[in-house]
Design a protein around this motif. Structure first.
Motif, PDB file in Angstrom:
ATOM      1  N   ALA A   3       0.834  -1.204   0.000  1.00 26.77           N
ATOM      2  CA  ALA A   3       0.000   0.000   0.000  1.00 26.77           C
ATOM      3  C   ALA A   3       0.867   1.252   0.000  1.00 26.77           C
ATOM      4  CB  ALA A   3      -0.903  -0.001   1.227  1.00 26.77           C
ATOM      5  N   ASN A   4       0.313   2.378  -0.346  1.00 26.81           N
ATOM      6  CA  ASN A   4       1.005   3.658  -0.383  1.00 26.81           C
ATOM      7  C   ASN A   4       2.255   3.591  -1.245  1.00 26.81           C
ATOM      8  OD1 ASN A   4      -0.851   4.560   1.611  1.00 26.81           O
ATOM      9  ND2 ASN A   4       0.375   3.449   3.092  1.00 26.81           N
ATOM     10  N   TYR A  60       5.422   6.017  -1.940  1.00 26.15           N
ATOM     11  CA  TYR A  60       6.388   6.345  -0.889  1.00 26.15           C
ATOM     12  C   TYR A  60       7.133   5.110  -0.404  1.00 26.15           C
ATOM     13  CZ  TYR A  60       4.110  10.886  -0.600  1.00 26.15           C
ATOM     14  OH  TYR A  60       3.606  12.123  -0.879  1.00 26.15           O
ATOM     15  N   ILE A 110       7.364   6.684   4.887  1.00 27.93           N
ATOM     16  CA  ILE A 110       6.164   6.441   5.693  1.00 27.93           C
ATOM     17  C   ILE A 110       6.509   6.425   7.183  1.00 27.93           C
ATOM     18  CG2 ILE A 110       4.375   4.741   6.235  1.00 27.93           C
ATOM     19  CD1 ILE A 110       3.839   6.234   3.640  1.00 27.93           C
ATOM     20  N   ALA A 153       3.113  14.414   3.072  1.00 30.64           N
ATOM     21  CA  ALA A 153       3.988  13.384   3.645  1.00 30.64           C
ATOM     22  C   ALA A 153       5.454  13.616   3.295  1.00 30.64           C
ATOM     23  CB  ALA A 153       3.529  12.008   3.170  1.00 30.64           C
ATOM     24  N   SER A 154       5.748  13.964   2.047  1.00 32.79           N
ATOM     25  CA  SER A 154       7.161  14.107   1.688  1.00 32.79           C
ATOM     26  C   SER A 154       7.767  15.340   2.352  1.00 32.79           C
ATOM     27  CB  SER A 154       7.361  14.146   0.175  1.00 32.79           C
ATOM     28  OG  SER A 154       6.421  14.944  -0.435  1.00 32.79           O
TER      29      SER A 154
END
Lengths: 390, 212
Positions: free
Chosen positions: B2-3, B6, B11, B65-66
């Motif tokens: 998942a995700n 990234y 994460i 997030a980044s």
């Protein structure tokens, strides 16, 4: 990840109902004939019957006759056909088209393209809740206006336009009116006997039907130029072998929806909005309190960014979407949130929750609790909003 | 998994960011980006005046997030290093350390790296050392204002021609902003300009004027 994900992105696409799948199966495995001729072999005749039954079911939902409804591959195609088809057919009579500022991409981008080709497009402002100003609409219609396209329910903030009034204005001024009903068909009743609309785009996959099928209601006598050339299918308005299993699935999906379900979904929506307002400080509901699609809640959480919220939610098995620029491939903030007078910040922290048949009250509670925790965590690391918190 | 866009490390840092917070009376401070145009990062430094080592570093992020992950990783990389070493930390190094970042997210993560460099520069300006030793001239003011966003466009105020009539005399800088005083972004722009110029060792006063 949890075993049972909580899916609250039903406006993007929704889980196919098993009954829909079962209805489609025979037309995928047993009956694979085309439906082109009335005088074909029996499998073809059966296929044609299935297609026309499906057409009738869907047309009936709109109060229309089955001659007034054609299948397309999706609502995007329907809107392309509606706008380009009318523009091409009526280009000798006028070159002016009116849409709203917050239309979904199928209408917006098609209008943009027509503009490049020399048509004159007016983009109507909307107010802070996303409503079109009907007086402005009336004033914008001139002798060159051939088409108005104003959506029924907004894809992001759920605003329900008064399409009856819009249709009446267009009707009075003798202008063709198209509405994109992707986010209302099945969820909010539309009766073409009551609303003098000429063209309506609809879709199956937002109401637990299959993807790859949509449709266009075309009021009898509406001028429309075919855009997909080839055979004579779909009243000679859309060539290509009919997607019979998907059409049958679409009809099944329409049959499965009822008022009771829509009422239940609306209650879930309101429970979520109330829950967020109660548990999370500094939130704003985007779009109106009333007059919004039953499945849509769109909330801005101030001082935090939407992609961070959705990613945290995803880690807890909750699927939603956001109008943040960081989330989109184009890195552009939602044109809808900007359109209602919001700034980047309002779009940045906006999250869209959209409900469907398979959502439950327990899920709403879980989502409110998870979101409240996540927002707290993200606000702890945010440089904004401290004054307000203290 | 998942995700997918990234890496696991991104994460991990996103979920448990390091060095988050503020430092009271920082020796160096920077704010990059602006809430009006998207992500924003604040960065705080404590620096040893003799060794020029970074003794403490903290950041805050209003971003994706980044952005959060990059803020975490560069503060870890900078902690304990000298300001000269920290200046050399590049976006690429930060991205490599995180196991890679999606191309599309370069903008959001560069912001954190810029904030670190700006905070060091702010320290140097306060101390009158290194880059900050330079005397404040109109050219230097222009250079500094390239770090102030025009909230209406997301591009800096120099490139977007929002700034006129820069004057520098005896420690007093006077600047005219091409906005009316009651414009919704006027006070934010004024504050940002002052924040970039006031810490300079040879600046006593910054006067920001608006159009009539």
């Amino acid at each position: 990840m949890k075993d049972e994900p909580i899916y609250l992105d039903n406006a993007a696409s929704s889980k196919m109902d098993e009954e829909v799948f079962e209805a489609m199966k025979p037309y995928m495995l047993d009956n694979f004939a085309v439906a082109t001729s009335d005088f074909a072999y029996s499998m073809g005749v059966d296929a044609k019957e299935a297609l026309n039954d499906a057409r009738e079911t869907i047309a009936e939902e709109l109060g229309a006759s089955s001659e007034e409804f054609i299948f397309t591959s999706c609502a995007t195609e329907s809107s392309n056909l509606a706008l380009k088809g009318v523009a091409e057919k009526l280009s000798d009579e006028g070159d002016h088209i009116i849409i709203s500022d917050i239309e979904d991409f199928p209408v917006l981008k098609t209008a943009n393209r027509l503009e490049k080709k020399g048509f004159d497009v007016t983009y109507l402002d909307v107010d802070g809740e996303g409503f079109v100003d009907l007086e402005q609409l009336e004033e914008s219609i001139n002798e060159d206006t051939i088409l108005v396209s104003i959506q029924h329910g907004n894809q992001e903030i759920g605003t329900l336009q008064d399409i009856k009034k819009v249709a009446e204005i267009c009707n009075e001024k003798d202008v063709i009116y198209h509405t994109d009903a992707t986010h209302t068909f099945g969820r909010v009743p539309i009766d073409v006997n009551d609303i003098p609309v000429d063209l309506i785009s609809v879709s199956a996959h937002t109401i637990h039907g299959p993807r790859g099928i949509g449709g266009l209601y075309i009021r009898e006598g509406t001028p429309l130029e075919k855009q997909m050339d080839g055979g004579f299918q779909e009243n000679d308005l859309r060539a290509g072998v009919e997607n019979i299993p998907a059409a049958v699935g679409f009809a099944k999906a329409v049959e499965l929806i009822d008022e009771e379900e829509n009422e239940r979904i609306k209650e879930l929506r309101d429970k979520l909005i109330d829950g967020m307002r109660e548990k999370v400080p500094d939130v704003v509901l985007n779009g109106p309190d009333e007059k919004r699609t039953p499945q849509n809640a769109n909330i801005t959480f101030h001082y935090v960014e939407g992609e961070s919220i959705t990613l945290h939610l995803d880690m807890r098995g909750i699927a939603v979407s956001t109008g943040s620029a960081c989330f989109s491939k184009s890195l552009e903030a939602s044109h809808v949130i900007m359109g209602i007078g919001g700034d980047h910040e309002r779009a940045h922290g906006s999250v869209r929750f959209t409900f469907g048949r398979f959502n439950t009250e327990d899920q709403v509670e879980e989502v409110v609790n998870a979101t409240s925790e996540i927002i707290g965590k993200l606000r702890d690391i945010s440089p904004l909003g401290e004054e307000e918190e203290e | 998994m998942a995700n997918a866009p990234y890496t696991e490390k991104v994460i991990e840092y996103f979920q448990n960011p390091k060095n988050v917070g503020e430092i009271e009376d920082p020796d160096g401070y920077a704010k990059e980006g602006s809430p009006a145009c998207g992500d924003m990062v604040e960065l705080f430094l404590k620096v040893d005046d003799d060794t020029h080592e970074i003794k403490d570093i903290k950041f805050k992020s209003y971003g994706c997030a980044s952005n959060i992950a990059t803020g975490s990783i560069i503060t870890e990389m900078a902690m304990g290093s000298t300001i000269e070493e920290a200046k050399d930390i590049s976006w690429q190094e930060a991205a490599d350390e995180l196991g890679g970042l999606p191309d599309l997210k370069t903008h959001c993560s560069v912001l954190a790296v810029d904030a670190l460099r700006e905070a060091i520069r702010n320290y140097e300006e306060r101390q009158g050392i290194g880059e900050g030793k330079k005397e404040t001239t109109v050219e230097v003011v222009k250079e500094r204002l390239k770090h102030v966003m025009n909230p209406m466009t997301g591009v800096d105020v120099i490139q977007t021609d929002l700034i006129h009539d820069i004057e520098v005399e005896d420690g007093k800088i006077s600047i005219k902003v091409d906005l009316e005083e009651d414009h919704q972004f006027a006070s934010a722009v004024k504050e940002d300009i002052k924040e970039k110029l006031e810490p300079r060792w040879d600046v006593e006063e910054v006067v920001v004027k608006f159009v009539e």
